[in-house]
Structure formats: C-alpha cells, structure tokens
Design an enzyme around this catalytic site. Structure first.
Site, mmCIF file in Angstrom:
data_model
loop_
_atom_site.group_PDB
_atom_site.id
_atom_site.type_symbol
_atom_site.label_atom_id
_atom_site.label_comp_id
_atom_site.label_asym_id
_atom_site.label_seq_id
_atom_site.Cartn_x
_atom_site.Cartn_y
_atom_site.Cartn_z
ATOM 1 C CB SER A 86 38.910 27.525 37.310
ATOM 2 O OG SER A 86 39.284 28.344 38.212
ATOM 3 C CE1 TYR A 181 37.844 32.563 36.006
ATOM 4 C CE2 TYR A 181 39.094 32.592 38.229
ATOM 5 C CZ TYR A 181 38.257 31.832 37.098
ATOM 6 O OH TYR A 181 38.211 30.646 37.371
ATOM 7 C CB SER A 182 35.609 37.090 41.510
ATOM 8 O OG SER A 182 35.325 36.802 42.896
ATOM 9 C CG ASN A 183 38.625 31.340 42.028
ATOM 10 O OD1 ASN A 183 38.521 30.815 41.247
ATOM 11 N ND2 ASN A 183 39.943 32.055 42.456
ATOM 12 N N GLY A 317 42.553 25.881 34.163
ATOM 13 C CA GLY A 317 42.387 25.457 35.662
ATOM 14 C C GLY A 317 43.730 25.847 36.292
ATOM 15 C CB SER A 342 54.209 23.153 39.515
ATOM 16 O OG SER A 342 53.728 22.587 40.627
#
Length: 362
Positions: A86, A181-183, A317, A342
């Site tokens: 993001s 929050y909205s992509n 992000g 990760s």
C-alpha cells in the site's frame, strides 16, 4: 495491500496494521538496539528476513537480519527490491494531487464528474483519497487464505473486475461520515488518473515521479510476477507445507498496492514529497490534512503520533510475502524504510517492532 502507517512484519495477508512503541530518553537512533530488535523479529519468527534504512540527522545506515531464502544462508540484500504493497497509494495520491494543482481535477468534486456512472454519485475525489468514501473493500471478498490464494496467485485482474466486487455491495456508510480503509478507493484513483491523463496510471507515475526523481529501482509491474534484481523471498504455509509466495500476479492489487521498490528509492521519494518538491503549495497542504472524521490519515499519507510523542507521517504496506514501512518525521530528520519477508509459520514478534520504532524515532 497494507493499511495505515505501520505494517505488521508477518505479511501473510493483504492487510497489515501495527502501532506500537515505548518512550525513550535518548533522541538519537541507536544502531545496536535497532539490530537487536531486527534479530528479535527474525529469531522469533515474526519475519524470515528484514532490511532497514535509517536516517537520523547526519547518521545514515542500512541494516539487515535473517536470511533471503528459506533453505539458504544467503543474507537479505541491503539493496534488495521488494513489493511495497500500500505504499503504492502514496504515489497514486501524489499524482492525483499534481493533477489537482494543474486544474485538471477538483478534490471536492464527485468522482462521477470525470467518470460518469462509475460509483455512487455522492463520493468525492477527496473522500476516495482519504478513505472516507464508504466503498466496500474488495479485498475482503477475495480468497486470501494461503490454500485458496495459491489457486489464483497468477490470475490477471482488471481494475474493472476489482471495482465490480466492491460496487456489487452496498456502501459501508454514507460518504464522508466515517473513516474506513478500503483498497477499492485507490482502484478508483487509478482509473481517475487514467481518465485525466489519457494514459495508463503506471505511465503517469513513471513520468511524474519515478523518472524525475531517478527512482531506477522502482517499478509498476503490471502482470509480471517476477521481482527483478536482488531480493529476499517471502513464504507462507499452503496445503500443509511451506510455499514460496514471492512470485504472484500483482494486478490483484493494481493502483492500491502493486509497486516494487527499494529502501533507497523510497527514502528519496518521501524526502521529495514531504519537502514540497513534487506538489504545489496548495496541494502540499492537502497532503497531510486530517479531519475529525479522518484524524490519522490525510490524502494517501498516514499522520500519527507515536506513544513517545513523536509525530510521524508515511505509509505501510502488506502483500503476500512482504510487509513494508515508510516513515518520517515531518522535518525529514528521522526516517525509516523497512521491508520484512514472511516466514512459513508466523511467530510472535513480541515487542520487537515497538523497540525498533522507539530506537529510530523516540
């Protein structure tokens, strides 16, 4: 695609949020403590590998911990490329604000003035950039758990497909009344840029930001699943075994989170942006302007005060395999760029991330 300013260091999903920190009496970045915090992240399973770039006045350095690949002792490259998730939104918002400065778009006009019929006719450009539109977050409807996402990891998504997922559902709230929050908002912003410039949004980003700032290691990859150049790999567990999730088709994120960069390029970008080199004065004031409805988020830029009292701006992000942060004090004297990959099984990072923020900013 990450959310808000600080992303978690276990990017096993498209969404990430952490706000932690402990006050400290020392106001200079402590490199030893930073390294200890990074080692705690990787040894505890919070991340497979971490790289950071720290600026504290005249003190500048990079550091790393963990490894670049699961079955290798190769260290994380200090100049490695990574998916920024993001943080892409800050680039997209910057281009939109540039267009506002050129008189091509009115921030308080409804989006449908420029894209008739696209979304609810009450939603303004500002509300899209500030996440106060009420548009349903399309990523909430995607199969993001590892077992299911593996089946679609190379699928091409058009922005129209992503938007349709959102607009098939009612608004979460009346436009302008709440922050969520909205992509989807930045899918709309990308389409708006394309309408106003007459070119793909990635070309606008390249011509207006990447080329002028010589961000040669930053790209908008489109359907390309690869990460060029040196990079660390991210993993998760799918179907009961570790899976390298480094290669995906990032069109699933598009203008909400598809970009690839480095800590060096992100540092160059945030300094140029916050020092007024990319926007006219009027739009520069809009960038970090918050409201009662959106107290912690401006236009593509988070605005937060850490527990120790230090004010910071930036963005975080997350995208499968990667979690990232871009954080600076408003005067640019203290800055942090971070990428974490990760691990197959997420461990507990404990207080490591707060310790890292504290060492840099507090």
């Amino acid at each position: 695609m990450g959310i808000r300013l600080v992303a978690t260091v276990t990017a096993a999903s498209l969404l990430a949020l952490t706000t932690a920190g402990v006050a400290s009496a020392d106001t200079s970045a402590d490199r030893k403590v930073i390294q200890q915090a990074m080692d705690q992240l990787t040894s505890g399973g919070g991340a497979l590998g971490v790289q950071v770039r720290v600026t504290d006045g005249r003190q500048r350095f990079t550091a790393r911990s963990g490894k670049a690949e699961l079955d290798s002792d190769r260290p994380v490259p200090l100049d490695g490329r990574f998916r920024v998730g993001s943080i892409t939104k800050t680039f997209v918002s910057t281009v939109t604000l540039q267009l506002a400065g050129e008189g091509k778009v009115d921030l308080d006009a409804p989006v449908v003035r420029y894209l008739p019929g696209l979304i609810d006719n009450r939603i303004t450009v500002r509300q899209v950039l500030q996440h106060t539109s009420g548009l349903y977050n399309y990523t909430n409807a995607l199969p993001l758990n590892p077992d299911e996402f593996e089946k679609i990891r190379y699928k091409h998504w058009s922005p129209q497909e992503l938007l349709a997922i959102s607009t098939s559902k009612p608004l979460d709230f009346e436009p302008g009344t709440k922050w969520s929050y909205s992509n989807t908002n930045y899918i709309v912003a990308g389409l708006l840029i394309e309408k106003l410039t007459g070119k793909p949004y990635e070309k606008a980003v390249e011509q207006r930001i990447l080329k002028p700032l010589r961000l040669n290691d930053t790209e908008v990859p489109g359907d390309n699943p690869n990460i060029k150049g040196p990079h660390a790999h991210g993993y998760w567990t799918a179907n009961g075994k570790p899976s390298d999730i480094t290669r995906i088709n990032p069109s699933v994120a598009w203008a909400a989170g598809e970009m690839i960069s480095t800590t060096r390029d992100l540092d160059t970008f945030i300094v140029a942006l916050t020092s007024g080199k990319l926007l006219k004065p009027a739009q520069q004031q809009e960038l970090a302007k918050t409201t009662a409805v959106s107290p912690d988020y401006g236009l593509g830029l988070s605005v937060q005060t850490l527990p120790c009292g230090t004010k910071v701006v930036g963005h975080g992000g997350g995208i499968p395999g990667y979690s990232s942060d871009l954080i600076t004090t408003p005067d640019n004297k203290k800055r942090l760029e971070l990428s974490a990959t990760s691990a197959p099984v997420s461990g507990d990072p404990g207080q490591a991330y707060g310790k890292l923020l504290d060492a840099v900013f507090c």
